[in-house]
Enzyme design. Structure first.
Site, PDB file in Angstrom:
ATOM      1  N   PRO A 102     -15.249  32.001 -42.249  1.00  0.00           N
ATOM      2  CA  PRO A 102     -14.470  33.099 -42.821  1.00  0.00           C
ATOM      3  C   PRO A 102     -13.768  33.880 -41.712  1.00  0.00           C
ATOM      4  CG  PRO A 102     -16.749  33.127 -43.632  1.00  0.00           C
ATOM      5  CD  PRO A 102     -16.684  32.091 -42.549  1.00  0.00           C
ATOM      6  N   GLY A 104     -11.737  36.934 -39.656  1.00  0.00           N
ATOM      7  CA  GLY A 104     -11.625  38.393 -39.494  1.00  0.00           C
ATOM      8  C   GLY A 104     -12.907  39.165 -39.696  1.00  0.00           C
ATOM      9  N   GLY A 106     -15.710  38.761 -37.458  1.00  0.00           N
ATOM     10  CA  GLY A 106     -16.528  38.712 -36.239  1.00  0.00           C
ATOM     11  C   GLY A 106     -17.267  37.398 -36.028  1.00  0.00           C
ATOM     12  N   LEU A 107     -16.857  36.343 -36.731  1.00  0.00           N
ATOM     13  CA  LEU A 107     -17.551  35.061 -36.552  1.00  0.00           C
ATOM     14  C   LEU A 107     -16.788  34.121 -35.607  1.00  0.00           C
ATOM     15  CD1 LEU A 107     -18.904  34.414 -40.182  1.00  0.00           C
ATOM     16  CD2 LEU A 107     -20.066  35.500 -38.255  1.00  0.00           C
ATOM     17  N   GLY A 108     -15.833  34.672 -34.904  1.00  0.00           N
ATOM     18  CA  GLY A 108     -15.170  33.913 -33.830  1.00  0.00           C
ATOM     19  C   GLY A 108     -14.169  32.882 -34.311  1.00  0.00           C
ATOM     20  N   SER A 109     -13.592  33.098 -35.513  1.00  0.00           N
ATOM     21  CA  SER A 109     -12.687  32.066 -36.044  1.00  0.00           C
ATOM     22  C   SER A 109     -11.414  31.930 -35.211  1.00  0.00           C
ATOM     23  CB  SER A 109     -12.337  32.335 -37.506  1.00  0.00           C
ATOM     24  OG  SER A 109     -11.626  33.531 -37.620  1.00  0.00           O
ATOM     25  N   SER A 110     -10.869  33.035 -34.699  1.00  0.00           N
ATOM     26  CA  SER A 110      -9.599  32.884 -33.974  1.00  0.00           C
ATOM     27  C   SER A 110      -9.807  32.168 -32.641  1.00  0.00           C
ATOM     28  CB  SER A 110      -8.860  34.210 -33.790  1.00  0.00           C
ATOM     29  OG  SER A 110      -9.730  35.219 -33.452  1.00  0.00           O
ATOM     30  N   ALA A 112     -12.235  29.953 -32.038  1.00  0.00           N
ATOM     31  CA  ALA A 112     -12.524  28.551 -32.369  1.00  0.00           C
ATOM     32  C   ALA A 112     -11.216  27.825 -32.676  1.00  0.00           C
ATOM     33  CB  ALA A 112     -13.485  28.473 -33.553  1.00  0.00           C
ATOM     34  N   ASP A 152     -16.144  34.346 -26.877  1.00  0.00           N
ATOM     35  CA  ASP A 152     -16.119  33.565 -28.123  1.00  0.00           C
ATOM     36  C   ASP A 152     -15.589  32.148 -27.884  1.00  0.00           C
ATOM     37  OD1 ASP A 152     -16.962  35.889 -29.218  1.00  0.00           O
ATOM     38  OD2 ASP A 152     -15.406  36.033 -30.749  1.00  0.00           O
TER      39      ASP A 152
HETATM   40  O1  PMV Z   1     -16.928  41.647 -33.781  1.00  0.00           O
HETATM   41  P1  PMV Z   1     -16.843  40.734 -32.620  1.00  0.00           P
HETATM   42  O2  PMV Z   1     -17.585  39.452 -32.786  1.00  0.00           O
HETATM   43  O3  PMV Z   1     -15.440  40.569 -32.089  1.00  0.00           O
HETATM   44  O4  PMV Z   1     -17.694  41.381 -31.430  1.00  0.00           O
HETATM   45  C1  PMV Z   1     -17.332  42.488 -30.702  1.00  0.00           C
HETATM   46  C2  PMV Z   1     -18.365  42.658 -29.635  1.00  0.00           C
HETATM   47  C3  PMV Z   1     -18.356  44.026 -28.979  1.00  0.00           C
HETATM   48  O5  PMV Z   1     -19.461  44.049 -28.108  1.00  0.00           O
HETATM   49  C4  PMV Z   1     -18.512  45.126 -30.008  1.00  0.00           C
HETATM   50  C5  PMV Z   1     -17.083  44.267 -28.195  1.00  0.00           C
HETATM   51  C6  PMV Z   1     -16.944  43.423 -26.948  1.00  0.00           C
HETATM   52  O6  PMV Z   1     -15.791  43.333 -26.470  1.00  0.00           O
HETATM   53  O7  PMV Z   1     -17.923  42.902 -26.416  1.00  0.00           O
END
Ligand code: PMV
Length: 316
Positions: A102, A104, A106-110, A112, A152
């Protein structure tokens, strides 16, 4: 000829936010992938298709990536541009993206996607090492996120678990078959905004924040031993403690609190993953409690099970 590559998404097990202030974070690759399939075209066009939108430009327009209206696609065109330059070619191509991650949240899709597109496009010409692909993937992400750390993309390229800090990445030598339920709060969050709020919290509470960084550091150290011992009870309780620190710096929300509460009833431990202020939570499970945790969370969220991906980038 088609060139196919796929790369996994990630969760942050420990250390988000505190990593910005020097604590190490533990990242874990998950078995949800994004796949890029590339082929040459007879016409001088670059076409990119994805579930989030399509874009097509003339080959000549590669010289001005800022004119591409769909911003998140600019890194992909940058990859094409650099690869054509490298191999001294001028030829049209089509790239199709399909994703199990999914977007946007925070699972690193962009990241990946950048890794998979780099490997797939390069594969039309030559095979490169993972290190070379990672370098170009990070460089391409930086054209829209200048200060992206590369964490990521690194975990997506190499898979498994990784310790990440200001001085770079270290692979964690672990074969733990961890399972998580990932639940999406469906609350949109803006990582940059949440990071700025945490900075304000830190500036207003310097002494307390320094103490919290020390506590987080200790959690990370203990988590590394829990991983070594494959002790799920210990790992889960450390995740719950990490969540308490994240709540103290105000990155949780009522919805995230509710999901954590539900997940904690049956799993080994649960916490926000990533920036917070919305986005996802993860809860640590195994076969004894995965389905009950999933059922609990389903009432209030879109959720799914994920395991560690040990392969990272897959390409031929
Ligand atoms: O939400 P994500 O997976 O992009 O994680 C951000 C991680 C933070 O520690 C909040 C910010 C960072 O740049 O490390």
């Amino acid at each position: 000829m088609r060139s196919i590559a796929s790369a996994p998404g990630k969760v942050i097990l420990f250390g988000e936010h505190f990593v910005v202030y020097g604590v190490k974070a533990i990242l874990c690759s998950i078995d949800k992938r994004i796949t890029a399939t590339s082929k040459f075209l007879d016409e001088p066009k670059i076409r990119i298709k994805s579930e989030l939108g399509d874009a097509e430009i003339d080959l000549d327009a590669l010289s001005d990536l800022n004119s591409i209206p769909i911003r998140f696609m600019r890194p992909f065109f940058h990859i094409v541009k650099e690869t054509l330059k490298e191999f001294n070619e001028k030829i049209g191509m089509e790239i199709i993206l399909s994703s199990e991650i999914p977007a946007g949240i925070g699972l690193g899709s962009s990241s990946a996607a950048c890794v998979a597109v780099t490997a797939s496009v390069t594969g039309l010409f030559n095979k490169k090492s993972k290190e070379q692909i990672l370098k170009r993937a990070i460089e391409s992400e930086r054209i829209i996120f200048e200060d992206v750390s590369g964490a990521d993309s690194s975990i997506s390229t190499f898979g498994g678990l990784m310790l990440y800090g200001k001085n770079g990445f270290e692979k964690i030598d672990s074969k733990n078959n961890l399972s998580f339920i990932i639940a999406n709060s469906n609350q949109v969050h803006n990582t940059r905004e949440v990071v700025l709020n945490v900075r304000k919290f830190k500036n207003d509470n310097e002494v307390m924040f320094t103490k919290m960084c020390e506590q987080e550091n200790e959690l990370v150290t203990n988590a590394l031993s829990a991983l070594k011992e494959d002790d799920l009870n210990k790992l889960g309780s450390l995740m719950a403690k990490n969540q308490k620190l994240l709540e103290k710096i105000n990155v949780s929300t009522d919805k995230l609190d509710l999901l954590i509460k539900e997940a904690s009833k049956t799993s080994y431990g649960a916490k926000i993953t990533g920036a917070g202020g919305g986005g996802c939570i993860i809860s640590l499970v195994d076969e004894s409690n995965a389905s009950t945790t999933l059922e609990n969370l389903k009432k209030n969220s879109d959720c799914f099970i994920a395991k560690v991906d040990f392969n990272g980038l897959s390409y031929s």
